[in-house]
Design a protein around this motif. Sequence first.
Motif, PDB file in Angstrom:
ATOM      1  N   ILE A   6       0.833  -1.210   0.000  1.00  0.00           N
ATOM      2  CA  ILE A   6       0.000   0.000   0.000  1.00  0.00           C
ATOM      3  C   ILE A   6       0.865   1.256   0.000  1.00  0.00           C
ATOM      4  O   ILE A   6       1.987   1.242   0.503  1.00  0.00           O
ATOM      5  CB  ILE A   6      -0.965   0.043   1.214  1.00  0.00           C
ATOM      6  N   VAL A   7       0.314   2.309  -0.556  1.00  0.00           N
ATOM      7  CA  VAL A   7       0.961   3.615  -0.428  1.00  0.00           C
ATOM      8  C   VAL A   7      -0.043   4.553   0.241  1.00  0.00           C
ATOM      9  O   VAL A   7      -1.224   4.558  -0.108  1.00  0.00           O
ATOM     10  CB  VAL A   7       1.454   4.175  -1.783  1.00  0.00           C
ATOM     11  N   ILE A   8       0.441   5.285   1.234  1.00  0.00           N
ATOM     12  CA  ILE A   8      -0.396   6.309   1.871  1.00  0.00           C
ATOM     13  C   ILE A   8      -0.024   7.638   1.230  1.00  0.00           C
ATOM     14  O   ILE A   8       1.101   8.126   1.387  1.00  0.00           O
ATOM     15  CB  ILE A   8      -0.178   6.346   3.399  1.00  0.00           C
ATOM     16  N   ILE A  35       4.723  -1.002   2.946  1.00  0.00           N
ATOM     17  CA  ILE A  35       4.015   0.253   3.190  1.00  0.00           C
ATOM     18  C   ILE A  35       4.902   1.385   2.678  1.00  0.00           C
ATOM     19  O   ILE A  35       6.087   1.471   3.048  1.00  0.00           O
ATOM     20  CB  ILE A  35       3.733   0.478   4.697  1.00  0.00           C
ATOM     21  N   LYS A  36       4.340   2.226   1.841  1.00  0.00           N
ATOM     22  CA  LYS A  36       5.086   3.393   1.359  1.00  0.00           C
ATOM     23  C   LYS A  36       4.334   4.660   1.764  1.00  0.00           C
ATOM     24  O   LYS A  36       3.107   4.656   1.811  1.00  0.00           O
ATOM     25  CB  LYS A  36       5.211   3.368  -0.172  1.00  0.00           C
ATOM     26  N   LEU A  37       5.083   5.706   2.031  1.00  0.00           N
ATOM     27  CA  LEU A  37       4.480   7.020   2.256  1.00  0.00           C
ATOM     28  C   LEU A  37       4.862   7.910   1.079  1.00  0.00           C
ATOM     29  O   LEU A  37       6.007   7.881   0.622  1.00  0.00           O
ATOM     30  CB  LEU A  37       4.984   7.668   3.550  1.00  0.00           C
ATOM     31  N   TYR A  38       3.900   8.686   0.605  1.00  0.00           N
ATOM     32  CA  TYR A  38       4.170   9.614  -0.495  1.00  0.00           C
ATOM     33  C   TYR A  38       3.609  10.984  -0.133  1.00  0.00           C
ATOM     34  O   TYR A  38       2.475  11.092   0.328  1.00  0.00           O
ATOM     35  CB  TYR A  38       3.515   9.116  -1.783  1.00  0.00           C
ATOM     36  N   ASP A  39       4.412  12.020  -0.340  1.00  0.00           N
ATOM     37  CA  ASP A  39       3.962  13.384  -0.080  1.00  0.00           C
ATOM     38  C   ASP A  39       4.807  14.305  -0.953  1.00  0.00           C
ATOM     39  O   ASP A  39       5.879  13.909  -1.416  1.00  0.00           O
ATOM     40  CB  ASP A  39       4.175  13.732   1.407  1.00  0.00           C
TER      41      ASP A  39
END
Length: 441
Positions: A6-8, A35-39
């Motif tokens: 998943i990517v948040i 788990i990936k974070l993207y911003d």
Amino acid sequence: MKKFSIVIAGGGSTYTPGIILMLLDNLDRFPIRKIKLYDNDKDRQDIIAGACEILIKERAPEIEFLATIDPEEAFTDIDFVMAHIRVGKYAMRELDEKIPLKYNVVGQETCGPGGIAYGMRSIGPIIELIDYMERYSPNAWMLNYSNPAAIVAEATRRLRPKSKVLNICDMPIGIENRMAKILGLESRKDLIVKYYGLNHFGWWTDIRDRKGNDLMPKLKEYVSKHGYVIDDGDSQHVDPSWYDTFAKAKDVYAVDPDTLPNTYLKYYLFPDYVVQHSNKEYTRANEVMDGREKFVFSECRKIIENKSSKDSKLHIDEHASYIVDLARAIAYNTQERMLLIVENQGAIENFDPTAMVEIPCIVGSNGPEPIRIGRIPQFQKGLMEQQVSVEKLVVDAWIEGSYQKLWQALTLSKTVPSAHVAKLILDELIEANKGYWPELK
């Protein structure tokens, strides 16, 4: 058993740590491999990500973790995008609230002029996220709970009609948690609800337990006296202004005692009351910046410094577990009944078939199947026709770059007293949103 990636999107959000903890708490129901974070704000995301990396290492070291500002890296090899972006962050939310209040108009982040301004900022970035997902992981689903959900949902319907996007909101879930406590039930999952409306603009018409017993009389009696105020609320809605919102539900309920209302209806039915009880210098955005924002970032810095989450006060966002329910429904075809924002297409038979309505759906691997609502009463229909027109005009304005359509949207909002006031607010919002909105002609 398949494990999911998943990517948040909105990795720098103050809600991200609570969601990560909630996902880690539900690995038996929804196994995760990555788990990936993207911003797009690296500095902000780095603090949240530094703490999340430690939380994951301590609780589930087998999960691969990555935080990035590169869309290709973020959106490649994923099954689900969990999107909760806030375009313009709290600085713009503060203006969304304070500019209307200057003119004695409701200043709220998703309702009235503030919600319209936020919607105009959000449409482009949400479409961009959908395009990244479709380019790099064409089989993935987006679970979008970014606000203002009604405008965002209408924009995705119009601009990306074939995309695998599910729009969902946690406000009815928060209220149903309170209903369960009022009734002395273990969980909101013990309730079978009938509900209809638009996002932040709806009504419960029937609530039963699993045995089919009608729970509405007991709930109505309670709400008529106390609104949705309970002794033991939830950890998310703790600011003083939330207490007032839950209490005011008593007066909103009195306008139509056949149903139970969503709390946000107070902004449309009692705008004068809301303005009188607003502090024009210190709005909910300020409460959040001084409360939740400072708390989450200082806790994350502590975790990074100590290289451990021992004694951390960050808590699981229980109330976000609906995101796992939704992902599971898609992944495992669970056919769970959930409230989603979907195209009406006749579910409410005396209402615009193209409107994005919030209604119960059965969710499986092909997405949501709306449950038929039938005909709705004139009062709700009238309010909804007005509000859905506001939402559609905002999306028209964004697509066409039309000043006129946006002025019409503000004029039509039940929170705005006249076209004159609408224009004054609009001109000031245009100034404040330079660089965020499309150029309006």
